[in-house]
Design a protein around this motif. Structure first.
Motif, PDB file in Angstrom:
ATOM      1  N   ARG B  25       0.842  -1.195   0.000  1.00 31.52           N
ATOM      2  CA  ARG B  25       0.000   0.000   0.000  1.00 31.52           C
ATOM      3  C   ARG B  25       0.878   1.247   0.000  1.00 31.52           C
ATOM      4  O   ARG B  25       0.694   2.168  -0.809  1.00 31.52           O
ATOM      5  CB  ARG B  25      -0.881  -0.041   1.245  1.00 31.52           C
ATOM      6  CG  ARG B  25      -1.845   1.100   1.433  1.00 31.52           C
ATOM      7  CD  ARG B  25      -2.776   0.774   2.603  1.00 31.52           C
ATOM      8  NE  ARG B  25      -3.680   1.859   2.920  1.00 31.52           N
ATOM      9  CZ  ARG B  25      -3.369   2.884   3.711  1.00 31.52           C
ATOM     10  NH1 ARG B  25      -2.166   2.942   4.247  1.00 31.52           N
ATOM     11  NH2 ARG B  25      -4.248   3.833   3.958  1.00 31.52           N
ATOM     12  N   LEU B  29       1.180   4.140  -2.889  1.00 29.23           N
ATOM     13  CA  LEU B  29       0.916   5.558  -2.617  1.00 29.23           C
ATOM     14  C   LEU B  29       2.157   6.406  -2.872  1.00 29.23           C
ATOM     15  O   LEU B  29       2.073   7.535  -3.328  1.00 29.23           O
ATOM     16  CB  LEU B  29       0.438   5.731  -1.167  1.00 29.23           C
ATOM     17  CG  LEU B  29      -0.968   5.206  -0.894  1.00 29.23           C
ATOM     18  CD1 LEU B  29      -1.285   5.255   0.592  1.00 29.23           C
ATOM     19  CD2 LEU B  29      -1.986   6.019  -1.683  1.00 29.23           C
ATOM     20  N   GLN B  62      -6.903  -7.670   0.200  1.00 29.61           N
ATOM     21  CA  GLN B  62      -7.148  -6.507   1.053  1.00 29.61           C
ATOM     22  C   GLN B  62      -6.961  -5.211   0.261  1.00 29.61           C
ATOM     23  O   GLN B  62      -7.777  -4.293   0.336  1.00 29.61           O
ATOM     24  CB  GLN B  62      -6.206  -6.520   2.268  1.00 29.61           C
ATOM     25  CG  GLN B  62      -6.432  -5.360   3.239  1.00 29.61           C
ATOM     26  CD  GLN B  62      -7.790  -5.424   3.912  1.00 29.61           C
ATOM     27  OE1 GLN B  62      -8.334  -6.493   4.150  1.00 29.61           O
ATOM     28  NE2 GLN B  62      -8.361  -4.250   4.178  1.00 29.61           N
ATOM     29  N   ALA B  65      -9.923  -4.863  -1.826  1.00 28.13           N
ATOM     30  CA  ALA B  65     -11.088  -4.451  -1.033  1.00 28.13           C
ATOM     31  C   ALA B  65     -11.046  -2.954  -0.779  1.00 28.13           C
ATOM     32  O   ALA B  65     -12.068  -2.274  -0.751  1.00 28.13           O
ATOM     33  CB  ALA B  65     -11.104  -5.212   0.292  1.00 28.13           C
ATOM     34  N   GLU B  66      -9.845  -2.405  -0.606  1.00 26.55           N
ATOM     35  CA  GLU B  66      -9.722  -0.978  -0.320  1.00 26.55           C
ATOM     36  C   GLU B  66      -9.615  -0.158  -1.598  1.00 26.55           C
ATOM     37  O   GLU B  66      -9.508   1.069  -1.548  1.00 26.55           O
ATOM     38  CB  GLU B  66      -8.522  -0.736   0.590  1.00 26.55           C
ATOM     39  CG  GLU B  66      -8.695  -1.382   1.946  1.00 26.55           C
ATOM     40  CD  GLU B  66      -7.713  -0.859   2.985  1.00 26.55           C
ATOM     41  OE1 GLU B  66      -6.948   0.087   2.667  1.00 26.55           O
ATOM     42  OE2 GLU B  66      -7.711  -1.392   4.096  1.00 26.55           O
ATOM     43  N   GLY B  67      -9.620  -0.835  -2.761  1.00 33.44           N
ATOM     44  CA  GLY B  67      -9.655  -0.117  -4.030  1.00 33.44           C
ATOM     45  C   GLY B  67      -8.296   0.330  -4.541  1.00 33.44           C
ATOM     46  O   GLY B  67      -8.211   1.104  -5.491  1.00 33.44           O
ATOM     47  N   PHE B  68      -7.219  -0.178  -3.950  1.00 37.50           N
ATOM     48  CA  PHE B  68      -5.885   0.213  -4.418  1.00 37.50           C
ATOM     49  C   PHE B  68      -5.521  -0.541  -5.693  1.00 37.50           C
ATOM     50  O   PHE B  68      -4.787  -0.055  -6.541  1.00 37.50           O
ATOM     51  CB  PHE B  68      -4.819  -0.050  -3.350  1.00 37.50           C
ATOM     52  CG  PHE B  68      -4.886   0.924  -2.221  1.00 37.50           C
ATOM     53  CD1 PHE B  68      -4.284   2.165  -2.324  1.00 37.50           C
ATOM     54  CD2 PHE B  68      -5.584   0.619  -1.059  1.00 37.50           C
ATOM     55  CE1 PHE B  68      -4.355   3.079  -1.285  1.00 37.50           C
ATOM     56  CE2 PHE B  68      -5.659   1.525  -0.023  1.00 37.50           C
ATOM     57  CZ  PHE B  68      -5.047   2.755  -0.138  1.00 37.50           C
ATOM     58  N   GLN B  82      -7.843   4.651 -10.616  1.00 38.51           N
ATOM     59  CA  GLN B  82      -8.087   5.901  -9.879  1.00 38.51           C
ATOM     60  C   GLN B  82      -6.934   6.269  -8.965  1.00 38.51           C
ATOM     61  O   GLN B  82      -6.954   7.318  -8.343  1.00 38.51           O
ATOM     62  CB  GLN B  82      -9.377   5.798  -9.057  1.00 38.51           C
ATOM     63  CG  GLN B  82      -9.332   4.751  -7.965  1.00 38.51           C
ATOM     64  CD  GLN B  82      -9.987   3.457  -8.413  1.00 38.51           C
ATOM     65  OE1 GLN B  82      -9.956   3.131  -9.593  1.00 38.51           O
ATOM     66  NE2 GLN B  82     -10.583   2.734  -7.489  1.00 38.51           N
ATOM     67  N   VAL B  83      -5.932   5.381  -8.829  1.00 42.76           N
ATOM     68  CA  VAL B  83      -4.772   5.782  -8.044  1.00 42.76           C
ATOM     69  C   VAL B  83      -3.846   6.560  -8.974  1.00 42.76           C
ATOM     70  O   VAL B  83      -3.170   5.983  -9.824  1.00 42.76           O
ATOM     71  CB  VAL B  83      -4.020   4.555  -7.468  1.00 42.76           C
ATOM     72  CG1 VAL B  83      -2.804   5.013  -6.695  1.00 42.76           C
ATOM     73  CG2 VAL B  83      -4.946   3.737  -6.599  1.00 42.76           C
TER      74      VAL B  83
END
Lengths: 487, 487
Positions: B25, B29, B62, B65-68, B82-83
């Motif tokens: 993650r 980011l 996971q 699930a969080e859209g990453f 979308q990231v």
């Protein structure tokens, strides 16, 4: 002056001399002695009231100590010169009790409708929310932890605690929030508050001038909106859908510097804010130099896999204030919440808290810290997820059985309640009243909508009910809705 | 993208998949994947990191699930569209952490000097005040009372408590205050607060507009004055003498509608307001349609006979708000105080409290209620008066021995501290510093004077010290003062 109608309770906890003192004092203040300033000799009064002379003397001494009488040796006991008869006249003149002049803040408070416990008897099956399920909480462990600090060798309780909170608890929270909620913080950024409302109040006072604009969700957490309004803010209500806060519906001309959102599980509609919206919201905040308050009131309570990470962890420049509470996951009566602050806000927030309430009770904080450090907290959360998850499934299954195709709801496997949108044909209040008459307590959604009229909807909390009660309650609700539709 | 420098703690409480999820993650980011949007196949990454493939799959799930990431069956796992890479640029662009804009209230908070725990080591003999003496408190009884309510059959804790306070406690207080403090009230006028500061804050907000004048004592309770000033009030400081608040020194032109006084035992000077002044103060209040706040912070702690009745009981028209606290007579960390309100203020006060913090913890209130109802409270008060009375006598005797004719103080047999006026020749800070070097902690009086310069004086709290320590501490203080005078 006639003492014979004075009554004394010789069985009372209150010493006799004290009862006499109180009646004499009252008589003096009421001016019952009229112009006569001399009190009867203690012996005479003792005889008249059939009590020991020493009792009367004690009463006189107390009156003397308080300045109501002066004792002149030999001459006797006299009502003190500074006790004016005029006081009595004033007393009569001012029977009208004091009427306060309220500040504009005070007037706003008085105009703010506050949800108060209804006088009606509690229904047999009460879908009230914001309740925890007492039978899950490990009271035996909790007792042990509290008792641990209740010993005479422990000076902790004999001093004022730290205003920002009991440090071991702040550390335990920082560790927990980092591991399980994706929050990025140091223990120094975690401040313990007496409920989330207090954090919102302090933040509003620190950051808002009267007339400042604040973004809130609609439907949304009404008490937060009320608090911002109370402190003079101008509210801009932004709609939510099944994916939560509609970032693209923020008015282009908005001057808001503060937004209040519930990304983990939108309250009360339900729904989790997707990553794209989270990033868009953070971008909006950066572009408008705005601050976001993330109310993670029940982020731990997801029933499909582990909770999603908090919005706070995505902010590269500390634009998100994270609010968490123990009310939902331990018990509400604990009155313990916490806020994770941007570095620049920590000191001012703590200084404000120091002035307005000096911090939360140390004992409770110490017990919660141990509860977390010794693994009880995460174990308890697992039990809660299990128990509440099952209850929610029971509720949803019952809805499909008893209200098929009649109600809409955001089917988010999370939280402690479900918000049901009713058929447009029905009036919210009618459903609630009819349900109550059927012994089922359901709650209005209207108060959570910032714009009226709102679509007919009701809230069903399941966290305080057993599964059979949930099943039966929904069955009865189904019957009620059916009847109303046929009518 | 090089995974080899990633570290995993296989002993950690945190599941391995979660550690992997967090690092992936972060990498996403941070834009560590650069323009490459495809994550390595789970099998390849599992091999590279020497972990089970299922672990990698859980981490990917996971992230999904969080859209990453998005998982396309067959094609693999990709960073979600979308990231944006732009997020990374923004991250770099916004290394400067958020800087808040404070409201005028916020600015006042930041300018309010708040007494914070000093970093210096605690002196061997610390005359700090606002402490209770732990060895007197009946912890065994307290434990029993707390435990009584900590059972799974008890739903009390699983609901939010009453905002105004736990009703049995309000009734117990009304009864106690009527019998022992001469307060005239019904239980409905008694509201439980989280410390007296909270009551003052709510009252100031309800009643004061910016610029309104408030009368305070000098020397006086600085935190109350600070709170009024914080809420925009204009302070008028009225001097005190050995008999407390000098009513005749209220400026004739004063427009004050509110006065804050400590009639039972003036803080910090010491002294009890005589009846004549009490009546004059009430008369002033009536003539100016003003309200009086009576802070009875330690009214129970008198060591010669029983406490004097409260000012509140003398007011014929509810012009006195009575403030009491358990901090001094139980323990400070309890954070429990109470306010007796004029009838017209009860509802607005409770509505305000509902909005800003929803009330005090129920469990503590229930335990205190039983503590009072079962007679433990009044018994404990007797023990406190005994113990503190002896300590005060020891202190006064030691002062006469070791500082004869060197210091002045209001010799009021009450309270938890003595305020010593030092020889004019000495500087307050010099005495405090020299005493600290001698291992004795004494505290400055200057902060309690609303006008500077103030006469050199120090506060000696005796409630937290044993009698030998008091005796020895004063002896050392005497030596210190003597040296400074000779120098």
């Amino acid at each position: 002056m006639n003492f014979n109608d004075w009554t004394f309770d010789r069985q009372s906890q209150i010493p006799l001399y004290l009862q006499l003192y109180q009646q004499l004092r009252e008589a003096i203040l009421q001016g019952d002695f009229g112009s006569q300033r001399r009190l009867p000799p203690s012996r005479a009064l003792a005889d008249a009231l059939d009590m020991a002379r020493v009792t009367v003397s004690q009463a006189y001494d107390q009156l003397a100590a308080e300045g109501f009488v002066v004792q002149r040796s030999g001459a006797g006991t006299f009502i003190a010169p500074q006790v004016p008869l005029s006081l009595v006249e004033e007393t009569q003149a001012n029977v009208r009790p004091f009427q306060p002049n309220f500040s504009s803040w005070g007037e706003r408070v008085r105009q703010t409708a506050v949800a108060t416990a209804s006088k009606t008897p509690r229904p047999e099956i009460d879908f009230g929310f914001g309740r925890s399920f007492p039978h899950i909480f490990p009271y035996d462990i909790w007792r042990k932890l509290l008792a641990r600090y209740l010993s005479t060798d422990d000076v902790m309780l004999s001093r004022y605690g730290s205003v920002a909170g009991f440090h071991p608890l702040r550390e335990a929270l920082a560790d927990y929030l980092t591991r399980w909620r994706g929050v990025v913080c140091q223990a120094e950024q975690v401040v313990i508050v007496n409920g989330a409302q207090q954090a919102l109040d302090i933040l509003a006072r620190l950051l808002l001038e009267p007339g400042d604009e604040v973004l809130v969700e609609t439907p949304g957490y009404a008490d937060a909106a009320a608090l911002f309004a109370l402190n003079g803010a101008r509210l801009t209500a932004v709609p939510v859908d099944d994916a939560g806060f509609c970032v693209d519906r923020i008015p282009a001309h908005s001057q808001a510097r503060l937004a209040f959102v519930t990304p983990s599980n939108q309250f009360p509609h339900g729904g989790t804010l997707p990553l794209a919206r989270r990033l868009a919201l953070l971008q909006w905040a950066q572009q408008h130099d705005a601050l976001i308050i993330e109310d993670d009131y029940d982020g731990e309570l997801r029933y499909d896999g582990r909770p999603l990470a908090a919005l706070q962890g995505l902010s590269a420049d500390e634009r998100v204030i994270y609010l968490g509470t123990f009310s939902k996951v331990l018990f509400p009566a604990l009155r313990l919440s916490y806020v994770v602050l941007p570095t620049a806000l920590v000191l001012p927030f703590v200084q404000a808290k120091q002035l307005i309430d000096r911090g939360a009770p140390t004992l409770t904080q110490a017990a919660v810290a141990d509860f977390m450090l010794e693994g009880h907290f995460e174990r308890h959360l697992r039990h809660l997820r299990q128990a509440y998850g099952e209850r929610r499934e029971t509720l949803v299954a019952a809805l499909q059985t008893h209200l098929p195709n009649l109600v809409r709801y955001a089917d988010e496997p999370a939280g402690l309640h479900v918000m049901l949108y009713l058929p447009e044909a029905l009036a919210e209040t009618a459903v609630i009243t009819a349900a109550a008459e059927a012994g089922v307590g359901v709650y209005p959604a209207a108060p959570y909508f910032m714009r009226q009229p709102s679509p007919p909807a009701i809230l069903l909390g399941f966290s305080g009910l057993s599964e059979p009660d949930i099943e039966q309650g929904v069955a009865q609700l189904g019957g009620v809705v059916g009847k109303l539709l046929d009518a």
